[in-house]
Scaffold this motif. Structure first.
Motif, mmCIF file in Angstrom:
data_model
loop_
_atom_site.group_PDB
_atom_site.id
_atom_site.type_symbol
_atom_site.label_atom_id
_atom_site.label_comp_id
_atom_site.label_asym_id
_atom_site.label_seq_id
_atom_site.Cartn_x
_atom_site.Cartn_y
_atom_site.Cartn_z
ATOM 1 N N ASP A 147 0.435 -1.547 -0.187
ATOM 2 C CA ASP A 147 0.068 -0.265 0.083
ATOM 3 C C ASP A 147 1.315 1.058 0.468
ATOM 4 O OD1 ASP A 147 -2.255 -1.053 0.408
ATOM 5 O OD2 ASP A 147 -2.643 -1.621 2.024
ATOM 6 N N ARG A 148 2.352 1.337 0.443
ATOM 7 C CA ARG A 148 2.502 3.105 1.363
ATOM 8 C C ARG A 148 3.587 2.286 -0.375
ATOM 9 N NH1 ARG A 148 6.835 5.076 5.089
ATOM 10 N NH2 ARG A 148 4.920 5.328 6.142
ATOM 11 N N TYR A 149 4.069 1.698 -1.153
ATOM 12 C CA TYR A 149 4.527 1.240 -2.082
ATOM 13 C C TYR A 149 3.558 1.722 -3.577
ATOM 14 C CZ TYR A 149 6.283 0.636 -6.797
ATOM 15 O OH TYR A 149 7.624 0.381 -7.873
ATOM 16 N N PHE A 150 2.112 1.565 -3.950
ATOM 17 C CA PHE A 150 1.075 2.124 -4.655
ATOM 18 C C PHE A 150 1.317 3.469 -4.054
ATOM 19 C CE2 PHE A 150 -3.120 1.307 -5.833
ATOM 20 C CZ PHE A 150 -2.673 1.225 -7.606
ATOM 21 N N ALA A 151 0.783 4.075 -2.958
ATOM 22 C CA ALA A 151 0.559 5.494 -2.759
ATOM 23 C C ALA A 151 1.361 6.012 -3.455
ATOM 24 C CB ALA A 151 0.459 5.619 -1.413
ATOM 25 N N HIS A 152 2.632 6.086 -3.611
ATOM 26 C CA HIS A 152 4.819 6.302 -4.143
ATOM 27 C C HIS A 152 3.444 6.241 -5.884
ATOM 28 C CE1 HIS A 152 7.789 7.300 -5.624
ATOM 29 N NE2 HIS A 152 8.071 6.514 -5.874
ATOM 30 N N VAL A 153 3.570 5.477 -6.550
ATOM 31 C CA VAL A 153 2.955 4.534 -7.272
ATOM 32 C C VAL A 153 2.513 6.394 -7.953
ATOM 33 C CG1 VAL A 153 2.421 3.319 -9.661
ATOM 34 C CG2 VAL A 153 4.130 2.082 -7.946
ATOM 35 N N LEU A 207 0.846 9.366 -21.405
ATOM 36 C CA LEU A 207 1.190 7.946 -21.419
ATOM 37 C C LEU A 207 2.627 7.748 -21.787
ATOM 38 C CD1 LEU A 207 -1.869 6.795 -24.002
ATOM 39 C CD2 LEU A 207 -1.290 6.798 -21.020
ATOM 40 N N ARG A 208 3.019 8.667 -22.361
ATOM 41 C CA ARG A 208 4.603 8.208 -22.740
ATOM 42 C C ARG A 208 5.376 9.166 -22.059
ATOM 43 N NH1 ARG A 208 7.964 6.887 -26.910
ATOM 44 N NH2 ARG A 208 10.465 7.549 -26.325
ATOM 45 N N ARG A 209 4.875 10.096 -21.377
ATOM 46 C CA ARG A 209 5.202 10.631 -19.629
ATOM 47 C C ARG A 209 6.322 10.124 -19.103
ATOM 48 N NH1 ARG A 209 9.317 13.382 -17.862
ATOM 49 N NH2 ARG A 209 9.382 14.604 -16.225
ATOM 50 N N TYR A 210 4.532 9.670 -18.518
ATOM 51 C CA TYR A 210 4.833 8.345 -17.482
ATOM 52 C C TYR A 210 5.765 7.455 -17.204
ATOM 53 C CZ TYR A 210 3.520 4.279 -14.882
ATOM 54 O OH TYR A 210 3.401 3.635 -12.801
ATOM 55 N N LEU A 211 5.348 6.653 -18.926
ATOM 56 C CA LEU A 211 7.212 5.422 -19.406
ATOM 57 C C LEU A 211 7.863 6.266 -18.743
ATOM 58 C CD1 LEU A 211 5.199 3.676 -21.581
ATOM 59 C CD2 LEU A 211 4.692 3.369 -19.361
ATOM 60 N N ASP A 212 8.437 7.354 -19.255
ATOM 61 C CA ASP A 212 9.456 8.270 -19.287
ATOM 62 C C ASP A 212 9.886 8.352 -17.536
ATOM 63 O OD1 ASP A 212 10.416 7.935 -22.006
ATOM 64 O OD2 ASP A 212 9.626 10.331 -22.388
ATOM 65 N N ILE A 213 9.106 9.071 -17.218
ATOM 66 C CA ILE A 213 9.079 9.406 -15.651
ATOM 67 C C ILE A 213 9.305 8.002 -14.753
ATOM 68 C CG2 ILE A 213 8.060 9.578 -13.605
ATOM 69 C CD1 ILE A 213 6.700 12.069 -14.176
ATOM 70 N N ILE A 214 9.602 6.479 -14.920
ATOM 71 C CA ILE A 214 9.549 5.268 -14.096
ATOM 72 C C ILE A 214 10.956 5.162 -15.143
ATOM 73 C CG2 ILE A 214 8.742 3.017 -14.585
ATOM 74 C CD1 ILE A 214 7.497 5.242 -13.066
#
Length: 204
Positions: free
Chosen positions: A58-64, A83-90
Motif C-alpha cells: 500500500d505504501r509503495y502503491f501510494a508512491h506509484v 502516457l509517454r511521459r509516465y513511462l519516461d518518468i519510470i
C-alpha cells in the motif's frame, strides 16, 4: 508520555528490505534491524508477515499513484503524450537505481501471489485501481483522435501495464534500458500510433 509508534518506520524499512531481497528473502529480523526497532514492535503492529507485506504494498502503491498524477495532471501535454511521459518518468527512476531494481508490485505478483491468497487479492485490487487513470487517459486520446478506437480503453490500459511490467522484468536481467526503450518505441508506433488523416482525393 506515550512512546512514538514505530509502525511507519517498520513499513518504510520493510519496503527497502523487500526491494533488496524479495518477499521470501525478507525476515522479520532483517526488517526490524533495518528499522532500528525491537522485534516486539513488529508483532505489536502486524498479525503476520502477509499483513505486513500488504502494508508495504500500500505504501509503495501510494508512491506509484503520485508518479501517475505527475504525468496525467500535466496540462501542457496531450493525452497521448501523458502516457509517454509516465513511462519516461519510470525509466528515469529505474535508471537512478542502475536498472537493478524494478517494480515491487510486479515482483510480488511473481513471488508472493502464488503463495498467499490475501496478497494475490490485494495485488488484483491494486491492478484494477492502477488501470483507471490510464484507461481515462486513453479514452481522452481516442476522443481527441490521437489513438485509434480499435480497442476498448480498459483493455488497452491492461495491455499497457502488463506489457510494461514484462519490459521491466527483462530490464532487470539485462541491467540496462534497452527493453524499456524497445517497448516504448514499438507501442507508440503501433498500438498508440497517431491516427493518420486520410489524404484528400483528387477531384475526378
Amino acid at each position: 508520555m506515550p512512546k512514538r509508534s514505530l509502525k511507519d518506520d517498520i513499513v518504510a524499512a520493510g519496503l527497502r528490505v523487500m526491494f533488496r531481497t524479495g518477499y521470501n528473502g525478507s525476515s522479520v529480523r532483517d526488517i526490524v534491524a533495518e528499522a532500528g526497532a525491537p522485534q516486539g514492535s513488529f508483532t505489536n503492529h502486524f498479525r503476520s508477515k502477509e499483513a505486513f507485506a500488504e502494508a508495504v504494498l500500500d505504501r509503495y502503491f501510494a508512491h506509484v499513484k503520485g508518479l501517475v498524477r505527475d504525468a496525467m495532471d500535466d496540462p501542457t501535454l496531450t493525452p497521448r503524450d501523458k502516457l509517454r511521459r509516465y513511462l519516461d518518468i519510470i525509466t528515469g527512476r529505474l535508471e537512478r537505481d542502475g536498472f537493478s531494481r524494478g517494480c515491487l508490485i510486479g515482483d510480488f505478483s511473481l513471488e508472493a501471489a502464488p503463495q498467499s491468497e490475501p496478497l494475490r487479492a490485494r495485488l488484483a485490487a491494486i491492478y484494477a485501481e492502477w488501470r483507471v487513470p490510464f484507461a481515462r487517459c486513453i479514452a481522452a486520446a481516442q476522443a481527441a483522435g490521437e489513438i485509434a478506437t480499435t480497442f476498448d480503453p480498459d483493455e488497452l490500459a491492461e495491455f499497457l501495464l502488463a506489457s510494461w511490467q514484462g519490459a521491466i522484468l527483462r530490464m532487470k536481467v539485462e541491467r540496462g534500458p534497452a527493453p524499456l526503450e524497445r517497448f516504448k518505441a514499438i507501442v507508440f508506433a503501433t498500438v498508440f500510433a497517431p491516427v493518420s488523416t486520410p489524404e484528400p482525393k483528387e477531384p475526378t
